[in-house]
Structure formats: C-alpha cells, structure tokens
Design a protein around this motif. Structure first.
Motif, PDB file in Angstrom:
ATOM      1  N   UNK A  43       0.836  -1.201   0.000  1.00 54.63           N
ATOM      2  CA  UNK A  43       0.000   0.000   0.000  1.00 54.63           C
ATOM      3  C   UNK A  43       0.873   1.255   0.000  1.00 54.63           C
ATOM      4  N   UNK A  44       1.961   1.203   0.735  1.00 53.36           N
ATOM      5  CA  UNK A  44       2.894   2.319   0.800  1.00 53.36           C
ATOM      6  C   UNK A  44       3.518   2.584  -0.571  1.00 53.36           C
ATOM      7  N   UNK A  45       3.903   1.534  -1.263  1.00 57.17           N
ATOM      8  CA  UNK A  45       4.496   1.675  -2.598  1.00 57.17           C
ATOM      9  C   UNK A  45       3.498   2.276  -3.573  1.00 57.17           C
ATOM     10  N   UNK A  46       2.271   1.814  -3.515  1.00 55.68           N
ATOM     11  CA  UNK A  46       1.217   2.337  -4.379  1.00 55.68           C
ATOM     12  C   UNK A  46       0.980   3.834  -4.116  1.00 55.68           C
ATOM     13  N   UNK A  47       0.921   4.200  -2.845  1.00 55.20           N
ATOM     14  CA  UNK A  47       0.693   5.607  -2.489  1.00 55.20           C
ATOM     15  C   UNK A  47       1.884   6.477  -2.885  1.00 55.20           C
ATOM     16  N   UNK A  48       3.097   5.989  -2.675  1.00 56.48           N
ATOM     17  CA  UNK A  48       4.295   6.747  -3.064  1.00 56.48           C
ATOM     18  C   UNK A  48       4.345   6.952  -4.581  1.00 56.48           C
ATOM     19  N   UNK A  49       3.931   5.951  -5.331  1.00 59.07           N
ATOM     20  CA  UNK A  49       3.896   6.065  -6.789  1.00 59.07           C
ATOM     21  C   UNK A  49       2.889   7.119  -7.216  1.00 59.07           C
ATOM     22  N   UNK A  50       1.724   7.133  -6.561  1.00 60.44           N
ATOM     23  CA  UNK A  50       0.705   8.132  -6.887  1.00 60.44           C
ATOM     24  C   UNK A  50       1.214   9.538  -6.613  1.00 60.44           C
ATOM     25  N   UNK A  51       1.972   9.711  -5.551  1.00 60.50           N
ATOM     26  CA  UNK A  51       2.541  11.026  -5.219  1.00 60.50           C
ATOM     27  C   UNK A  51       3.598  11.406  -6.257  1.00 60.50           C
ATOM     28  N   UNK A  52       4.509  10.478  -6.538  1.00 58.96           N
ATOM     29  CA  UNK A  52       5.633  10.764  -7.438  1.00 58.96           C
ATOM     30  C   UNK A  52       5.198  11.020  -8.872  1.00 58.96           C
ATOM     31  N   UNK A  53       4.059  10.468  -9.271  1.00 58.54           N
ATOM     32  CA  UNK A  53       3.593  10.623 -10.656  1.00 58.54           C
ATOM     33  C   UNK A  53       2.410  11.586 -10.753  1.00 58.54           C
ATOM     34  N   UNK A  69      -3.407  16.836  -4.441  1.00 58.72           N
ATOM     35  CA  UNK A  69      -2.032  16.461  -4.110  1.00 58.72           C
ATOM     36  C   UNK A  69      -1.853  16.333  -2.593  1.00 58.72           C
ATOM     37  N   UNK A  70      -2.393  17.284  -1.842  1.00 58.95           N
ATOM     38  CA  UNK A  70      -2.303  17.203  -0.377  1.00 58.95           C
ATOM     39  C   UNK A  70      -3.009  15.953   0.139  1.00 58.95           C
ATOM     40  N   UNK A  71      -4.113  15.587  -0.518  1.00 56.37           N
ATOM     41  CA  UNK A  71      -4.837  14.377  -0.128  1.00 56.37           C
ATOM     42  C   UNK A  71      -3.970  13.134  -0.348  1.00 56.37           C
ATOM     43  N   UNK A  72      -3.230  13.106  -1.445  1.00 60.86           N
ATOM     44  CA  UNK A  72      -2.316  11.983  -1.701  1.00 60.86           C
ATOM     45  C   UNK A  72      -1.264  11.888  -0.609  1.00 60.86           C
ATOM     46  N   UNK A  73      -0.745  13.026  -0.178  1.00 60.14           N
ATOM     47  CA  UNK A  73       0.272  13.038   0.876  1.00 60.14           C
ATOM     48  C   UNK A  73      -0.308  12.552   2.204  1.00 60.14           C
ATOM     49  N   UNK A  74      -1.545  12.956   2.507  1.00 56.54           N
ATOM     50  CA  UNK A  74      -2.176  12.537   3.763  1.00 56.54           C
ATOM     51  C   UNK A  74      -2.480  11.042   3.781  1.00 56.54           C
ATOM     52  N   UNK A  75      -2.762  10.463   2.624  1.00 53.90           N
ATOM     53  CA  UNK A  75      -3.077   9.032   2.561  1.00 53.90           C
ATOM     54  C   UNK A  75      -1.882   8.157   2.891  1.00 53.90           C
ATOM     55  N   UNK A  76      -0.706   8.726   2.803  1.00 50.97           N
ATOM     56  CA  UNK A  76       0.516   7.959   3.075  1.00 50.97           C
ATOM     57  C   UNK A  76       1.405   8.767   4.018  1.00 50.97           C
ATOM     58  N   UNK A  77       1.116   8.721   5.327  1.00 56.68           N
ATOM     59  CA  UNK A  77       1.865   9.552   6.271  1.00 56.68           C
ATOM     60  C   UNK A  77       3.353   9.219   6.355  1.00 56.68           C
ATOM     61  N   UNK A  81       8.961  11.658   1.547  1.00 58.20           N
ATOM     62  CA  UNK A  81       9.390  12.739   0.656  1.00 58.20           C
ATOM     63  C   UNK A  81       9.645  14.009   1.469  1.00 58.20           C
ATOM     64  N   UNK A  82      10.819  14.588   1.301  1.00 56.05           N
ATOM     65  CA  UNK A  82      11.127  15.863   1.961  1.00 56.05           C
ATOM     66  C   UNK A  82      10.245  16.952   1.362  1.00 56.05           C
ATOM     67  N   UNK A  83      10.051  18.041   2.114  1.00 55.00           N
ATOM     68  CA  UNK A  83       9.155  19.113   1.686  1.00 55.00           C
ATOM     69  C   UNK A  83       9.575  19.700   0.341  1.00 55.00           C
ATOM     70  N   UNK A  84      10.873  19.917   0.134  1.00 58.14           N
ATOM     71  CA  UNK A  84      11.318  20.504  -1.139  1.00 58.14           C
ATOM     72  C   UNK A  84      11.014  19.570  -2.316  1.00 58.14           C
ATOM     73  N   UNK A  85      11.126  18.266  -2.115  1.00 54.35           N
ATOM     74  CA  UNK A  85      10.789  17.310  -3.170  1.00 54.35           C
ATOM     75  C   UNK A  85       9.280  17.273  -3.413  1.00 54.35           C
TER      76      UNK A  85
END
Length: 108
Positions: A43-53, A69-77, A81-85
């Motif tokens: 689940x973490x990998x799936x959420x990270x992929x959604x954020x990165x893409x 985008x903020x919702x994607x970040x909240x789904x995977x606490x 990813x650092x703030x600048x990234x």
C-alpha cells in the motif's frame, strides 16, 4: 500516548484494543505497529507512486490540483518525501499554462 486512543476509530480502534497489555509502551512501538498494520509495504508503494507521478488534470483548476495532491500526501503519512521534493513534484505535475501563471505570480 494517552490521547492516541481518542484519535482513532473504526478498524484502527478495534486494532488498538486487540493489542496485548503493555505491548505498546513507547510512541515508536505504536507508530511501527500501526503503520505495519494499516500501511503495509504494498500500500505504501502504491501511495508513493501516486505522489511521485502526480499530474494536474486537463481541466483541473490549480486549487483543486493542490487539494488532490495534499490528499495523496495525507493518505501515506510515511511517504518519506522531503518538503522541497514534495513542492518540486507538485510543480512538475502542473499543466504548462498553470506553471507559467504560477511562475509569473511569484516573479519567475
């Protein structure tokens, strides 16, 4: 840690009450076990992929893209990813015309 039980409900609350007494003695214990249960690696990998893409939709306004985008970040606490990234990923996912408007509003 005393307030944590009041911050969860549903399946998370049931999970918390199912833990053996004295098995969660530190915040790190709670974090590790909670994330392992509710954010497994798949689940973490799936959420990270959604954020990165992330990509802004063709007719999606900037404010809606930002909220999504903020919702994607909240789904995977524990996305890591650092703030600048995070900012860079969001900006790179914007439509070219939105990028130009955003750049112009911030002076380039």
């Amino acid at each position: 840690m005393r307030l944590f039980p009041f911050s969860v409900n549903g399946k998370a609350k049931a999970w918390l009450h199912s833990q053996p007494n004295q098995s969660l003695t530190t915040w790190r214990d709670v974090e590790t076990k909670f994330l392992a249960r509710f954010f497994p690696p798949s689940k973490n990998t799936e959420a990270r992929t959604a954020i990165a893409t992330f990509a802004q939709g063709a007719d999606e306004p900037l404010c809606e893209a930002w909220e999504r985008y903020k919702s994607l970040l909240r789904r995977c606490p524990n996305h890591g990813f650092e703030v600048d990234l995070q900012v860079q990923t969001f900006c790179n996912g914007l439509q070219p015309q939105t990028k130009m408007i955003l750049d112009a509003s911030f002076g380039g």
